[in-house]
Scaffold this active site. Structure first.
Site, PDB file in Angstrom:
ATOM      1  CB  VAL A 182      -3.295   8.835  11.414  1.00 18.87           C
ATOM      2  CG1 VAL A 182      -2.351   8.514  12.572  1.00 18.87           C
ATOM      3  CG2 VAL A 182      -4.740   8.796  11.885  1.00 18.87           C
ATOM      4  NE  ARG A 198      -8.630  10.210   6.948  1.00 12.72           N
ATOM      5  CZ  ARG A 198      -8.813   9.085   6.297  1.00 12.72           C
ATOM      6  NH1 ARG A 198      -9.773   8.988   5.390  1.00 12.72           N
ATOM      7  NH2 ARG A 198      -8.026   8.056   6.487  1.00 12.72           N
ATOM      8  CE  LYS A 221      -3.162   3.492   5.720  1.00  8.24           C
ATOM      9  NZ  LYS A 221      -3.530   4.830   5.226  1.00  8.24           N
ATOM     10  CG  HIS A 259      -1.680   1.213   1.486  1.00  6.64           C
ATOM     11  ND1 HIS A 259      -3.004   1.187   1.836  1.00  6.64           N
ATOM     12  CD2 HIS A 259      -1.345   2.520   1.421  1.00  6.64           C
ATOM     13  CE1 HIS A 259      -3.443   2.432   1.970  1.00  6.64           C
ATOM     14  NE2 HIS A 259      -2.446   3.255   1.732  1.00  6.64           N
ATOM     15  CG  ASN A 286      -7.801   8.039   2.218  1.00  5.29           C
ATOM     16  OD1 ASN A 286      -8.851   7.416   2.186  1.00  5.29           O
ATOM     17  ND2 ASN A 286      -6.640   7.439   2.368  1.00  5.29           N
TER      18      ASN A 286
END
Ligand code: MV4
Length: 419
Positions: free
Chosen positions: A267, A264, A209, A180, A262
């Site tokens: 993290v 946004r 993750k 990934h 994504n």
């Protein structure tokens, strides 16, 4: 200005904020997911903008719309971009139309069983059924053989309906043991965009993750550039603005395929901040305030190697949440070490939200030095009262395959099965 639920009254951000507004009881459904309470908190404190963070309403297009309607800037992309990328089948078509590689798959949601069988013959097996409204691994089913298509389709559609209120699914050729790798992008309101390189997030379990790094040991400079340009094209095609991440699967040959976007900040963004020297949240605020990007692709420089270990309040054997009273805490420090956390000694870890306690991020000239630095930092770190993922990280950081950069999305499951 911060908002918080009753369960977070003792979190560090509440103490640090100039003003803090309690928006409801512990359950997220009655606090962090209540649009009207958040808008009211913004109105009573006269806020110009709302940063949605990386959970809860961060990828809710309706929330972005409501903010704009109330004259409050949503610090994120336009609602239409969130909506377009939230439809995973539409996102796939957007990428494909931009000439970005996608795995062989259905160009539209599956209509019925006959349609699925036809598509299955073209795509080949194994294939994967994905929910159009899904993402992050929810509502997926791997189908090894055409005989299994009918029952899997039924379960996947039922799961998707239950989880997202939308039974629509599509098909894709299944890649067995990919990496990934995701690309960070920044776009301003004038259509200027840059990519900030990649994060390799292969070390995860059940789509959670655990450890991320940049650069990925699997990318060449040429491949990074190709993937980066592809990511910016996808974002532009979606009318994107602000920070976003385009996720790819990487096969063992190094070929990449668009997976999803994504919409946004994530993290793991500190990994990118340390290798680029950029403050991504500051960039988000500037973009939301209408400032143009003062950055061209040539201005983006990558230096050294960065690792992030997520320290969760979890049982390290099974990786299941283990909340409780944090009786003691010693954080690591020194050159190249950064810790992002909301906790302190005496803090009670609530059981209502996810179990992330702290992110330990290291930055050093090379991958080997970065690994050595992280090992030292985690040896220094003490968390008393709750179980944490630190012992798993110590094992990863000594594993010969990890040291050689040979990781994939199966790595952690294998490591946990080893003893
Ligand atoms: C895949 C895949 C293999 N082949 N798609 C998981 C999360 C969601 N975004 C899509 N996911 C996957 N899609 C095809 N065609 C494997 C996964 C996958 C995965 C992807 C990234 C990181 C971890 C993963 C763990 C299991 C499955």
């Amino acid at each position: 200005m911060a908002v918080y639920s009753q369960a977070d009254a003792d979190a560090l951000h509440v103490e640090m904020a100039d003003e803090a507004v309690c928006i409801g009881p512990p359950s997220a459904a009655q606090s962090y997911l209540k649009l009207d309470r958040i808008i009211s908190a913004a109105e009573v404190t006269d806020a110009d903008a709302i940063h949605p963070g990386y959970g809860f309403l961060a990828e809710n297009p309706h929330f972005a719309e409501v903010c704009e309607q109330c004259g409050i800037a949503f610090i994120g992309p336009p609602a239409a971009s969130i909506r377009q990328m939230g439809d995973k089948a539409a996102a796939r078509r957007t990428a494909e139309a931009e000439g970005v590689p996608v795995l062989p798959g259905s160009p539209h949601p599956v209509r019925d069983l006959d349609d699925a069988k036809r598509l299955g013959r073209d795509i080949g097996y194994p294939l994967i059924i994905k929910a159009s409204a899904g993402g992050g691994g929810k509502g997926m089913r791997v189908v090894a053989h055409s005989d299994d298509l009918e029952p899997s389709l039924a379960t996947a559609a039922a799961e998707a309906a239950a989880a997202f209120g939308d039974a629509s699914v599509y098909l894709e050729r299944y890649l067995a043991d990919p990496r990934h790798v995701e690309i960070q992008i920044l776009m301003d309101g004038e259509g200027n965009g840059v990519h900030l390189g990649e994060r390799d997030c292969s070390i995860q379990r059940r789509h959670q993750k655990l450890l991320e790094e940049s650069p990925s040991p699997a990318l060449t400079d040429a491949r990074r550039q190709t993937m980066g340009q592809a990511a910016v094209r996808v974002a532009k095609a979606a009318g994107y603005r602000n920070a976003g991440t385009v996720e790819f699967l990487l096969d063992p040959r190094g070929d990449f395929y668009f997976m999803e976007m994504n919409t946004r900040i994530q993290v793991e963004h500190p990994v990118t901040e340390t290798v680029t020297g950029l403050d991504l949240v500051k960039a988000q605020l500037r973009i939301a305030a209408g400032e143009p990007l003062r950055l061209t692709q040539a201005d983006v420089r990558f230096s050294g190697h960065s690792l992030e270990c997520r320290i969760n309040a979890e049982d390290p054997e099974r990786l299941l949440p283990a909340p409780g009273l944090l009786t003691g805490l010693r954080l690591p420090g020194g050159p190249g070490v950064r810790v992002d956390t909301h906790v302190y000694a005496g803090y009670r870890v609530p059981s209502f939200y996810d179990s992330l306690l702290a992110k330990v991020i290291v930055h050093a000239p090379t991958r080997d030095e970065s690994i050595a630095c992280m090992r030292r930092a985690l040896e220094e770190m003490r968390v008393e009262g709750v179980k944490t993922t630190i012992p798993v990280h110590q094992r990863i950081l000594r594993h010969p395959d990890f040291l050689a950069g040979r990781t994939s999305t199966q790595f952690l499951a294998r490591l946990l099965a080893e003893r």
